[in-house]
Design an enzyme around this catalytic site. Structure first.
Site, PDB file in Angstrom:
ATOM      1  N   HIS A  65       0.798  -1.214   0.034  1.00 51.78           N
ATOM      2  CA  HIS A  65       0.105   0.325  -0.057  1.00 51.78           C
ATOM      3  C   HIS A  65       1.086   1.286  -0.202  1.00 51.78           C
ATOM      4  O   HIS A  65       2.118   1.090  -0.049  1.00 51.78           O
ATOM      5  CB  HIS A  65      -0.991   0.022   1.272  1.00 51.78           C
ATOM      6  CG  HIS A  65      -0.436   0.001   2.434  1.00 51.78           C
ATOM      7  ND1 HIS A  65       0.393  -1.030   3.263  1.00 51.78           N
ATOM      8  CD2 HIS A  65      -0.241   0.961   3.605  1.00 51.78           C
ATOM      9  CE1 HIS A  65       0.729  -0.591   4.383  1.00 51.78           C
ATOM     10  NE2 HIS A  65       0.520   0.401   4.668  1.00 51.78           N
ATOM     11  N   HIS A  67       1.118   3.985   2.143  1.00 50.03           N
ATOM     12  CA  HIS A  67       1.328   4.937   3.277  1.00 50.03           C
ATOM     13  C   HIS A  67       2.907   5.257   3.301  1.00 50.03           C
ATOM     14  O   HIS A  67       3.853   4.236   2.595  1.00 50.03           O
ATOM     15  CB  HIS A  67       1.126   4.077   4.450  1.00 50.03           C
ATOM     16  CG  HIS A  67      -0.309   4.178   4.901  1.00 50.03           C
ATOM     17  ND1 HIS A  67      -1.120   3.369   5.662  1.00 50.03           N
ATOM     18  CD2 HIS A  67      -1.275   5.189   4.484  1.00 50.03           C
ATOM     19  CE1 HIS A  67      -2.226   3.474   5.679  1.00 50.03           C
ATOM     20  NE2 HIS A  67      -2.511   4.721   5.144  1.00 50.03           N
ATOM     21  N   ASP A  69       5.408   4.929   5.249  1.00 49.55           N
ATOM     22  CA  ASP A  69       6.387   4.441   5.679  1.00 49.55           C
ATOM     23  C   ASP A  69       6.714   2.979   4.952  1.00 49.55           C
ATOM     24  O   ASP A  69       7.612   2.342   5.078  1.00 49.55           O
ATOM     25  CB  ASP A  69       6.133   3.900   7.260  1.00 49.55           C
ATOM     26  CG  ASP A  69       4.900   3.374   7.171  1.00 49.55           C
ATOM     27  OD1 ASP A  69       3.736   3.844   6.680  1.00 49.55           O
ATOM     28  OD2 ASP A  69       4.770   2.392   8.369  1.00 49.55           O
ATOM     29  N   HIS A  70       5.669   2.712   3.905  1.00 50.29           N
ATOM     30  CA  HIS A  70       6.037   1.621   3.068  1.00 50.29           C
ATOM     31  C   HIS A  70       6.506   1.929   1.661  1.00 50.29           C
ATOM     32  O   HIS A  70       7.115   1.145   0.669  1.00 50.29           O
ATOM     33  CB  HIS A  70       4.603   0.988   2.827  1.00 50.29           C
ATOM     34  CG  HIS A  70       4.235   0.285   4.237  1.00 50.29           C
ATOM     35  ND1 HIS A  70       4.376  -1.035   4.433  1.00 50.29           N
ATOM     36  CD2 HIS A  70       3.839   0.663   5.129  1.00 50.29           C
ATOM     37  CE1 HIS A  70       3.945  -1.285   5.622  1.00 50.29           C
ATOM     38  NE2 HIS A  70       3.539  -0.258   6.298  1.00 50.29           N
TER      39      HIS A  70
END
Length: 203
Positions: A65, A67, A69-70
């Site tokens: 996904h 977000h 932090d990814h």
């Protein structure tokens, strides 16, 4: 028989959404053999990811996904390894919060197969934590990479923008819990679990 193995690392950084920022530790998963691999998610630090990749050819950067932090270093990783970033297009609003001036390379679709090192990762669209949330099922490795869809202890968080708790539970029940109970769950944060163990935690 698959030649693929799973390499795992943990990278530290931050997650920001809805004007709040938190310190987080993210799992990084690399699936492949001694020659080629795919990277699942690109958090925080390109050099940390490259420590897992080594000299191998990266076939794709697979995003569970968008977000921050990814996907924060996904474009920088793309430049380093010359591999396409793959993301479900429903996560474009989240992607653009972090990368407003550049896009990913290829859309992930539900059921799409990504081949690497003699194994197949099948994308399962599991919206709820994020609209374009995707898990990657590696049947012959007996595991599923769930990002923030499912953790040890239950479903991912749904208290922020672009998330929906009811939708997430439905995704887990219809897309993940139809897989074998002994399927190992490799999560986006924290420790592994199994699908069977999590059935009591998803209500």
């Amino acid at each position: 028989m698959s030649r693929a193995r799973i390499d795992h690392g943990v990278l530290s950084g931050t997650f920001s959404l809805d004007d709040e920022t938190f310190d987080v530790d993210n799992n990084v998963w690399v699936v492949g053999d001694d020659t080629e691999c795919v990277v699942i998610d690109a958090p925080h630090d390109v050099d940390g990811i490259m420590a897992l990749v080594g000299a191998r050819s990266v076939k794709a950067i697979l995003c569970t996904h968008a977000h921050d932090d990814h996907v924060r270093v996904a474009p920088a990783l793309r430049e380093r390894v010359h591999a396409p970033i793959m993301l479900h297009p429903a996560d474009r609003p989240l992607w653009e919060l972090t990368h407003p001036s550049e896009l990913w390379d290829a859309d992930l679709t539900d059921g799409q197969a990504v081949e690497v090192a003699g194994t197949t990762l099948r994308a399962l669209h599991t919206p709820g934590h994020a609209p374009g949330g995707v898990c990657f099922h590696a049947e012959d490795l007996g595991c599923v990479f769930t990002g923030d869809t499912l953790f040890h202890g239950g479903p991912g968080a749904t208290g922020r923008s672009y998330s929906d708790a009811g939708q997430l539970v439905a995704s887990i029940r219809t897309r993940l819990f139809t897989l074998p109970d002994d399927t190992v769950v490799h999560t986006g944060h924290g420790e592994d679990t199994t699908l069977g163990a999590e059935k009591v935690n998803v209500v």
